[in-house]
Design an enzyme around this catalytic site. Structure first.
Site, PDB file in Angstrom:
ATOM      1  N   THR B 128     -40.386 -15.752 -58.425  1.00 52.65           N
ATOM      2  CA  THR B 128     -41.314 -15.303 -57.374  1.00 52.65           C
ATOM      3  C   THR B 128     -41.902 -13.973 -57.812  1.00 52.65           C
ATOM      4  OG1 THR B 128     -39.742 -13.936 -56.140  1.00 52.65           O
ATOM      5  CG2 THR B 128     -39.731 -16.301 -55.644  1.00 52.65           C
ATOM      6  N   ASP B 129     -42.861 -13.463 -57.066  1.00 47.04           N
ATOM      7  CA  ASP B 129     -43.440 -12.156 -57.411  1.00 47.04           C
ATOM      8  C   ASP B 129     -42.389 -11.058 -57.355  1.00 47.04           C
ATOM      9  OD1 ASP B 129     -45.862 -13.288 -57.831  1.00 47.04           O
ATOM     10  OD2 ASP B 129     -46.650 -12.850 -55.815  1.00 47.04           O
ATOM     11  N   CYS B 130     -41.484 -11.172 -56.370  1.00 48.48           N
ATOM     12  CA  CYS B 130     -40.465 -10.134 -56.244  1.00 48.48           C
ATOM     13  C   CYS B 130     -39.232 -10.406 -57.110  1.00 48.48           C
ATOM     14  CB  CYS B 130     -40.077  -9.958 -54.779  1.00 48.48           C
ATOM     15  SG  CYS B 130     -39.887 -11.501 -53.882  1.00 48.48           S
ATOM     16  N   TYR B 131     -39.021 -11.676 -57.479  1.00 47.01           N
ATOM     17  CA  TYR B 131     -37.901 -12.048 -58.350  1.00 47.01           C
ATOM     18  C   TYR B 131     -38.443 -12.889 -59.512  1.00 47.01           C
ATOM     19  CZ  TYR B 131     -34.774 -10.622 -54.546  1.00 47.01           C
ATOM     20  OH  TYR B 131     -34.116  -9.920 -53.585  1.00 47.01           O
ATOM     21  N   PRO B 132     -39.033 -12.248 -60.537  1.00 45.07           N
ATOM     22  CA  PRO B 132     -39.743 -12.992 -61.582  1.00 45.07           C
ATOM     23  C   PRO B 132     -38.846 -13.790 -62.526  1.00 45.07           C
ATOM     24  CG  PRO B 132     -39.729 -10.650 -62.084  1.00 45.07           C
ATOM     25  CD  PRO B 132     -39.154 -10.784 -60.713  1.00 45.07           C
TER      26      PRO B 132
END
Lengths: 135, 388
Positions: B128-132
């Site tokens: 995700t954007d916060c957990y790449p």
């Protein structure tokens, strides 16, 4: 007069030979067959306790080996790994000859090798895999 | 004449407390009587060391850089559940390994962590954007992992049935290997030492009670799954089988692998032996009446595990003294018995807890909320929506 507990393995080609008879007749040995079985691929196994003169037992073992019988010492075959055993005693319910018992005072597992007939029923009964066979 | 927990704790503080284990109390009462015992004895320690499949641990791995929101996670190839926040997971004791089958599982991961062994952590993610980060492979130990605590939904069953096998073939069950034609019978609790046998109506054991959990100070966090206090009880208050259960919680990092052991029941699966010790305050004479119970008075039912149905036939009742003698009679036949619970280690735990209390290293607690006595157990019916 000594006693020795042995596991004899008979390959297919000699399964029908009267080998134990020879032990009595030629080597003057007393014996007690604790367990015997013939597996589907026709290998015979026998747990036998021999009683007799030390040299005659040794000669008998030589005769057995020469005939093609594999001879193993049975006394050390079942081993309880004390580092793994938790003394629950579930194996004692499986042990037909009561070689495995729980001491009613200490609540610890006791193993009497003399009583063990190496049926190996206990092996897969131990949840900690603390019972092993030493072959 | 009654005591409070506060008064008992005061005695612990002063070093004047009298603690007995649940075995010693039997002879004490026989000699001195209920009244005197209630006055003199302050605490009785109970314990069990039995397989408890419904156990596991919550782990928080801490964040990697770049961070990952784990969607699947394996510990030594054993899947853990991570449908939680980014690096939270629950490893269930009974979960088998994907590479070693039933020989290794969640219980073994937990034991390895407790013994300080390194455990391989592997996880994948969708990113995700916060957990790449999309995957990670690393090693953890109990010292490097951010948090690890056991949370066991069902431990310490009040009582449990005896298992036997009437069929003509050997069966492999969670009660162990059962030989054909009533070849043996197995049972599962510590009997007279068992916690909920000694406090049958949960007068002193409740939510918030501090306990010994696998070597650590743990707590009763809830009543356990399948808690069934309404189970048929005999005149001595003890349910014939499972009855009450406890959910417990404790810091995995403080536990000892001496009191937590992974195991495999062949043909059934992975489970975990957990050591639990619970101190019971001797508040009054009623508690002494409960605590003086002995193996010969505790009954359980012999159940035929060869019947592969929810309701299995019973072959009658038997008491723990008979079970511990190594032989019982089923249908007139003598049958050898064995326990899947270690009385030896349970006794050791009861003595360890006794000494902790005597030396002021363990104080008793008042519970915050009671364990319910009216909770009903429901079976699962297979229904369509319309039939509900």
């Amino acid at each position: 007069m000594i006693k020795r507990k042995l596991v004899l393995s008979f390959p297919e080609n000699i399964v029908t030979k009267p080998i134990t008879y020879k032990l009595v007749k030629e080597f003057n040995l007393g014996f007690n067959i604790l367990r015997a079985e013939i597996t589907p691929n026709m290998e015979g196994k026998m747990l036998i306790e021999l009683k007799g003169d030390k040299t005659q037992i040794e000669e008998a073992i030589k005769y057995l080996t020469d005939t093609g019988v594999t001879v193993q010492e049975a006394a050390k075959d079942i081993i309880i790994d004390k580092n793994l055993c938790i003394d629950c005693g579930v194996c004692t319910s499986i042990c037909i000859t009561q070689a495995l018992t729980l001491d009613s005072k200490t609540h610890k597992l006791k193993f009497d090798k003399e009583k063990c007939i190496l049926c190996e029923l206990c092996l897969d009964s131990c949840p900690l895999s603390a019972i092993k066979v030493n072959i | 004449m009654s005591k409070t927990i506060e008064e008992i704790n005061e005695k612990i503080k002063k070093g004047e407390v009298l603690v007995l284990n649940a075995e010693e109390i039997i002879d004490y009462v026989a000699e001195k009587g209920v009244k005197k015992t209630a006055k003199e004895v302050d605490v009785v320690t109970t314990a069990t060391f039995s397989p408890m499949c419904s156990s596991g641990a919550f782990l928080n791995f801490g964040h990697a850089d770049p961070p990952i929101k784990m969607t699947k996670v394996w510990l030594n190839d054993v899947p853990a559940y991570t449908g939680l926040a980014a690096v939270d997971a629950f490893i269930g004791a009974a979960e088998p390994s994907e590479t070693e089958g039933l020989n290794y599982g969640g219980a073994h991961v937990i034991e390895d962590l407790i013994s300080g062994k390194p455990v391989k952590l592997r996880a994948i993610a969708y990113g995700t954007d916060c957990y790449p980060r999309r995957e990670i492979e690393t090693y953890i130990t109990k010292d490097t992992i951010n948090q690890a605590y056991m949370f066991n939904p069902r431990n310490s069953s009040q009582n449990y049935n005896v298992a036997t096998n009437s069929s003509s073939k050997t069966i492999y069950t969670y009660m162990g290997k059962l030989l054909p034609n009533f070849g043996n019978a197995t049972y599962a609790t510590a009997g007279q030492l068992s916690p909920l046998i000694n406090d049958p109506y949960y007068r002193t054991i409740g939510i918030g009670t501090r306990i010994f959990l696998a070597g650590s100070d743990g707590y009763v966090s809830w009543y356990g799954t399948q808690h069934n206090p309404g189970k048929e009880r005999l005149s001595n208050n003890i349910p014939l089988s499972s009855g009450g259960t406890l959910a417990v919680i404790g810091n995995l990092k403080d536990m000892s692998s001496k009191y937590l052991r992974a195991c495999t029941f062949r043909g059934y699966g992975v489970s975990i032996f957990i050591g639990i010790g619970i101190p019971i305050p001797v508040l009054d004479e009623e508690m002494v009446e409960f605590l003086k119970i002995k193996n010969s008075e505790i009954y359980t039912e012999i159940i035929d595990y060869s019947v592969q149905r929810r309701n299995k036939p019973s072959y009658g009742k038997v008491n723990y003294e008979q079970l511990r003698s190594g032989k019982i009679k089923i249908n007139g036949k003598t049958v050898q018995t064995g326990s899947i619970s270690s009385y030896f280690i349970a006794l050791e735990i009861s003595n360890l807890l006794k000494n902790k209390i005597k030396t002021g290293n363990f104080y008793l607690t008042n519970f915050i909320a009671p364990i319910p006595l009216d909770e009903k157990y429901s079976d699962l019916s297979i229904l369509s929506k319309e039939e509900l």
